[in-house]
Design an enzyme around this catalytic site. Structure first.
Site, mmCIF file in Angstrom:
data_model
loop_
_atom_site.group_PDB
_atom_site.id
_atom_site.type_symbol
_atom_site.label_atom_id
_atom_site.label_comp_id
_atom_site.label_asym_id
_atom_site.label_seq_id
_atom_site.Cartn_x
_atom_site.Cartn_y
_atom_site.Cartn_z
ATOM 1 N N LYS A 184 0.843 -1.201 0.000
ATOM 2 C CA LYS A 184 0.000 0.000 0.000
ATOM 3 C C LYS A 184 0.884 1.259 0.000
ATOM 4 O O LYS A 184 2.091 1.169 0.210
ATOM 5 C CB LYS A 184 -0.967 -0.038 1.185
ATOM 6 C CG LYS A 184 -1.923 -1.257 1.148
ATOM 7 C CD LYS A 184 -2.937 -1.214 0.002
ATOM 8 C CE LYS A 184 -3.597 -2.536 -0.320
ATOM 9 N NZ LYS A 184 -4.610 -3.002 0.584
HETATM 10 C C1 LIG Z 1 -5.591 -4.106 0.935
HETATM 11 C C2 LIG Z 1 -7.067 -3.951 0.985
HETATM 12 C C3 LIG Z 1 -7.828 -4.282 2.128
HETATM 13 C C4 LIG Z 1 -7.309 -5.075 3.280
HETATM 14 O O1 LIG Z 1 -6.198 -4.626 3.885
HETATM 15 P P1 LIG Z 1 -5.225 -5.665 4.653
HETATM 16 O O2 LIG Z 1 -4.346 -4.694 5.405
HETATM 17 O O3 LIG Z 1 -4.499 -6.429 3.626
HETATM 18 O O4 LIG Z 1 -6.054 -6.482 5.559
HETATM 19 C C5 LIG Z 1 -9.182 -3.968 2.140
HETATM 20 N N1 LIG Z 1 -9.771 -3.399 1.091
HETATM 21 C C6 LIG Z 1 -9.102 -3.096 -0.034
HETATM 22 C C7 LIG Z 1 -9.831 -2.456 -1.159
HETATM 23 C C8 LIG Z 1 -7.730 -3.379 -0.137
HETATM 24 O O5 LIG Z 1 -7.071 -3.100 -1.261
#
Ligand SMILES: *Cc1c(COP(=O)(O)O)cnc(C)c1O
Length: 378
Positions: A184
């Site tokens: 991210k």
């Molecule tokens: C990455 C992501 C999540 C979940 O995040 P994690 O930290 O991996 O649990 C939720 N929603 C979207 C749209 C994502 O891209």
């Protein structure tokens, strides 16, 4: 095969290592320690939210947000079909039902007219997901929510740096959720954040995140909560990432511009930005004109050492979220034709040129192959 260009690679060249070592030296390695509060305060003020609450990942951020809003069995929550699976899973964890919604053609976000068609007497909330860093049409979302008295949860996992007007996404609905997974825009390894301008809701999130422990009495619990806390180690990485956050976002916008220039004139479209918003380009995405070309193009790029990802499969195509009798033609079309290109902040202009040249070479080769077929017809 050794890939020259992965789809993602985190930027960890700031004070991440120094602050993690400080945690180890101090022995404060679990969820108590100064970096947790510091990360929450810095993130809240950077975002323009009243409250920010760290949690252990983005999925549980969504779960605890829904739980704090009181969403549970018998309720329905609207979720776009074109999203990462975690958005819908979090709704299911509460016992509520997921009602899937199709996407808009150009911007790929939840189609608010289609969302309205999905509203029933059981609908309690609308979960918008700012997919790939593009803002959902929040004016339309807020108007719909007001009309039907729905809560608005913003899944901003892919939208660090995304704005609707001057407001950062996540601060517009009732509650916003972020992820700091390794790929991210900023990362803590695994981690998440819940943000809200509602002090009472923030209190509920803190309470549920920490085992529902009473604020008045030690080791007394007045709700079935969760252990969704972030460690001080992760928060230390988060504090270091906050020192680079504006540079990282600026670099991603630059990368998207380089791709737009490099791919101009080819039979592919770069994900465009909704007017009046800032698209933070978590992943720069393209759609190829012809869906039959998509997988072959991905294979061609892979042969040149360039990793790509297919755009998400719509959730209704997976068994758990199958919606018989419902149609999501736009989500399906984008999913069939979409590709995410390498989008990590260390990419330089020359790298983007190499990647765009590879796309061009492949698409040109394909056009050459078509010629004999055309000749044979005459
Ligand atoms: C990455 C992501 C999540 C979940 O995040 P994690 O930290 O991996 O649990 C939720 N929603 C979207 C749209 C994502 O891209």
């Amino acid at each position: 095969m050794n890939l020259r260009y992965p789809v993602y690679s985190p930027y960890l060249n700031g004070r991440e290592k120094a602050l993690v070592i400080d945690c180890l030296d101090s022995t404060w390695i679990s969820s108590k320690g100064k970096y947790v509060g510091q990360f929450e305060d810095t993130f809240a003020s950077w975002l323009g939210a009243q409250e920010a609450i760290t949690v252990s990942n983005g999925t549980v951020a969504l779960h605890v947000a829904l739980a704090a809003l009181g969403i549970g069995p018998g309720d329905e929550v609207l979720v776009p079909s074109l999203t990462y699976i975690a958005s819908a899973n979090a709704v299911k964890y509460t016992g509520a039902d997921v009602v899937l919604v199709d996407s808009e053609r150009t911007y790929w976000q939840m189609d608010i007219e289609d969302a309205e068609r999905g509203i029933t007497s059981r609908t309690k909330a609308i979960m918008v997901v700012h997919v790939y860093g593009q803002a959902t049409d929040m004016d339309a979302v807020m108007a719909l929510a007001k009309k039907h008295s729905l809560y608005v949860i913003e899944d901003c996992a892919e939208a660090i740096g995304t704005r609707h007007g001057s407001a950062h996404v996540g601060t517009i609905g009732d509650i916003g959720c972020f992820s700091f997974f390794g790929n991210k825009t900023i990362t803590t390894g695994e981690g998440g954040m819940v943000v809200t301008n509602n002090a009472e809701l923030a209190k509920k999130v803190r309470h549920l995140r920490s085992q529902g422990v009473s604020s008045e009495r030690e080791y007394w619990h007045d709700a079935i909560g969760f252990n969704y806390r972030m460690t001080n180690l992760c928060a230390a990485i988060g504090c270091a990432q906050m020192e680079s956050i504006n540079d990282l976002i600026a670099k991603k916008l630059q990368i998207s511009e380089w791709y737009r220039q490099g791919l101009a004139g080819l039979p592919v479209q770069v994900h465009s930005t909704r007017p009046g918003t800032v698209h933070s380009y978590w992943m720069v995405s393209i759609v190829v004109d012809d869906p039959c070309e998509r997988d072959a193009l991905r294979a061609g790029l892979r042969g040149d050492g360039i990793e790509t990802r297919p755009v998400f499969y719509p959730l209704h195509q997976m068994e758990m979220y199958a919606a018989p009798g419902e149609n999501f033609p736009i989500a399906e079309d984008i999913s069939r034709r979409g590709i995410n290109l390498p989008s990590y902040p260390a990419l330089m202009r020359d790298d983007i040129t190499v990647i765009c040249d590879s796309v061009r070479k492949f698409l040109a080769r394909k056009e050459l192959k078509l010629e004999p077929v055309l000749e044979a017809k005459t």
